[in-house]
Design a protein around this motif. Sequence first.
Motif, PDB file in Angstrom:
ATOM      1  N   THR A   1       0.868  -1.179   0.000  1.00  0.00           N
ATOM      2  CA  THR A   1       0.000   0.000   0.000  1.00  0.00           C
ATOM      3  C   THR A   1       0.904   1.227   0.000  1.00  0.00           C
ATOM      4  O   THR A   1       2.098   1.139   0.294  1.00  0.00           O
ATOM      5  N   PHE A   2       0.312   2.366  -0.319  1.00  0.00           N
ATOM      6  CA  PHE A   2       1.069   3.610  -0.416  1.00  0.00           C
ATOM      7  C   PHE A   2       0.566   4.593   0.629  1.00  0.00           C
ATOM      8  O   PHE A   2      -0.630   4.676   0.886  1.00  0.00           O
ATOM      9  N   ASN A   3       1.487   5.380   1.183  1.00  0.00           N
ATOM     10  CA  ASN A   3       1.109   6.311   2.248  1.00  0.00           C
ATOM     11  C   ASN A   3       0.232   7.457   1.761  1.00  0.00           C
ATOM     12  O   ASN A   3      -0.537   8.005   2.514  1.00  0.00           O
ATOM     13  N   ASN A   4       0.309   7.850   0.508  1.00  0.00           N
ATOM     14  CA  ASN A   4      -0.463   8.988  -0.007  1.00  0.00           C
ATOM     15  C   ASN A   4      -1.377   8.582  -1.156  1.00  0.00           C
ATOM     16  O   ASN A   4      -1.563   9.331  -2.101  1.00  0.00           O
ATOM     17  N   SER A   5      -1.967   7.405  -1.069  1.00  0.00           N
ATOM     18  CA  SER A   5      -2.742   6.884  -2.190  1.00  0.00           C
ATOM     19  C   SER A   5      -3.973   7.730  -2.495  1.00  0.00           C
ATOM     20  O   SER A   5      -4.639   8.213  -1.599  1.00  0.00           O
ATOM     21  N   GLY A   6      -4.223   7.883  -3.804  1.00  0.00           N
ATOM     22  CA  GLY A   6      -5.417   8.545  -4.290  1.00  0.00           C
ATOM     23  C   GLY A   6      -5.462  10.049  -4.122  1.00  0.00           C
ATOM     24  O   GLY A   6      -6.181  10.734  -4.825  1.00  0.00           O
ATOM     25  N   LYS A   7      -4.717  10.599  -3.186  1.00  0.00           N
ATOM     26  CA  LYS A   7      -4.775  12.024  -2.896  1.00  0.00           C
ATOM     27  C   LYS A   7      -3.726  12.811  -3.649  1.00  0.00           C
ATOM     28  O   LYS A   7      -3.875  13.999  -3.887  1.00  0.00           O
ATOM     29  N   GLU A   8      -2.648  12.138  -3.998  1.00  0.00           N
ATOM     30  CA  GLU A   8      -1.524  12.846  -4.594  1.00  0.00           C
ATOM     31  C   GLU A   8      -1.022  12.103  -5.825  1.00  0.00           C
ATOM     32  O   GLU A   8      -1.443  10.987  -6.114  1.00  0.00           O
ATOM     33  N   VAL A   9      -0.101  12.731  -6.499  1.00  0.00           N
ATOM     34  CA  VAL A   9       0.599  12.095  -7.607  1.00  0.00           C
ATOM     35  C   VAL A   9       2.055  11.903  -7.185  1.00  0.00           C
ATOM     36  O   VAL A   9       2.545  12.574  -6.288  1.00  0.00           O
TER      37      VAL A   9
ATOM     38  N   THR B   1       2.631  -2.261 -10.845  1.00  0.00           N
ATOM     39  CA  THR B   1       1.405  -2.876 -11.320  1.00  0.00           C
ATOM     40  C   THR B   1       0.304  -2.574 -10.310  1.00  0.00           C
ATOM     41  O   THR B   1       0.297  -3.113  -9.201  1.00  0.00           O
ATOM     42  N   VAL B   2      -0.597  -1.691 -10.705  1.00  0.00           N
ATOM     43  CA  VAL B   2      -1.687  -1.279  -9.821  1.00  0.00           C
ATOM     44  C   VAL B   2      -2.641  -2.449  -9.645  1.00  0.00           C
ATOM     45  O   VAL B   2      -3.034  -3.096 -10.619  1.00  0.00           O
ATOM     46  N   GLU B   3      -2.991  -2.736  -8.396  1.00  0.00           N
ATOM     47  CA  GLU B   3      -3.916  -3.818  -8.093  1.00  0.00           C
ATOM     48  C   GLU B   3      -5.310  -3.249  -7.909  1.00  0.00           C
ATOM     49  O   GLU B   3      -5.485  -2.184  -7.320  1.00  0.00           O
ATOM     50  N   SER B   4      -6.284  -3.971  -8.409  1.00  0.00           N
ATOM     51  CA  SER B   4      -7.665  -3.536  -8.322  1.00  0.00           C
ATOM     52  C   SER B   4      -8.119  -3.537  -6.871  1.00  0.00           C
ATOM     53  O   SER B   4      -7.756  -4.407  -6.093  1.00  0.00           O
ATOM     54  N   SER B   5      -8.965  -2.583  -6.544  1.00  0.00           N
ATOM     55  CA  SER B   5      -9.494  -2.531  -5.181  1.00  0.00           C
ATOM     56  C   SER B   5     -10.827  -3.266  -5.086  1.00  0.00           C
ATOM     57  O   SER B   5     -11.433  -3.334  -4.029  1.00  0.00           O
TER      58      SER B   5
ATOM     59  N   ILE C   1      -0.999   8.184  -7.284  1.00  0.00           N
ATOM     60  CA  ILE C   1      -0.514   7.162  -6.357  1.00  0.00           C
ATOM     61  C   ILE C   1      -1.655   6.178  -6.085  1.00  0.00           C
ATOM     62  O   ILE C   1      -2.729   6.573  -5.631  1.00  0.00           O
ATOM     63  N   PRO C   2      -1.446   4.882  -6.387  1.00  0.00           N
ATOM     64  CA  PRO C   2      -2.513   3.894  -6.194  1.00  0.00           C
ATOM     65  C   PRO C   2      -2.667   3.489  -4.730  1.00  0.00           C
ATOM     66  O   PRO C   2      -1.803   3.788  -3.904  1.00  0.00           O
ATOM     67  N   ALA C   3      -3.759   2.789  -4.432  1.00  0.00           N
ATOM     68  CA  ALA C   3      -3.966   2.277  -3.081  1.00  0.00           C
ATOM     69  C   ALA C   3      -3.097   1.041  -2.842  1.00  0.00           C
ATOM     70  O   ALA C   3      -2.442   0.927  -1.817  1.00  0.00           O
TER      71      ALA C   3
END
Length: 181
Positions: free
Chosen positions: A103-111, A171-175, A144-146
């Motif tokens: 997982t990423f610390n800034n997912s979805g909110k930032e680039v 490789t972005v994983e589907s949520s 930034i992906p989840a």
Amino acid sequence: ITNPVVVSYQDGSNYIYLQDDKGGIRMKDEFGVLSATTLPTGTKIAAGLLGIIQDNYGYEFIPYRDITIDGTAEVTAVTATLAEIDADKAAYADRLVRVEHVTFNNSGKEVFGANVEKDTIIQEGYKAALRLFNSVTDIAGQTIPARATVVGISTSTSKLLIAPRGWSDITVESSTVAIDK
């Protein structure tokens, strides 16, 4: 270096990352002996490299003479968890690693930015910084992906740093989850 190695990445003109099935090392043409200035990923280099190894924020191989290119080979990433890499950083140093389901610390909110070590990946309580090579330009600006699987070179013997070679290494994983009827 007594066995053949494969180029896993060349970071601009600075470092060439080499690996085999046992380990990895970065090479720098400090003495200007290499006739090939660009070594694409997958370039196979014949056994018998002669040079010195120095400790420069991790080990670095400096060739004394030119290399012999021996075709191409597939570059295989070692699948490991952040916990495994953290437990033996030296064993994974300068190797292409595959870390699944992070997982990423800034997912979805930032680039992703162009800043080295700004973005963090997390796996089962372990955190690693994403390091961006100077020559990688296609990651900055991506959302930034989840969750994702990240392939990159483990570039430190003292902390968790993973350096993707480009956007195709993430490789972005589907949520969403498929549910049987």
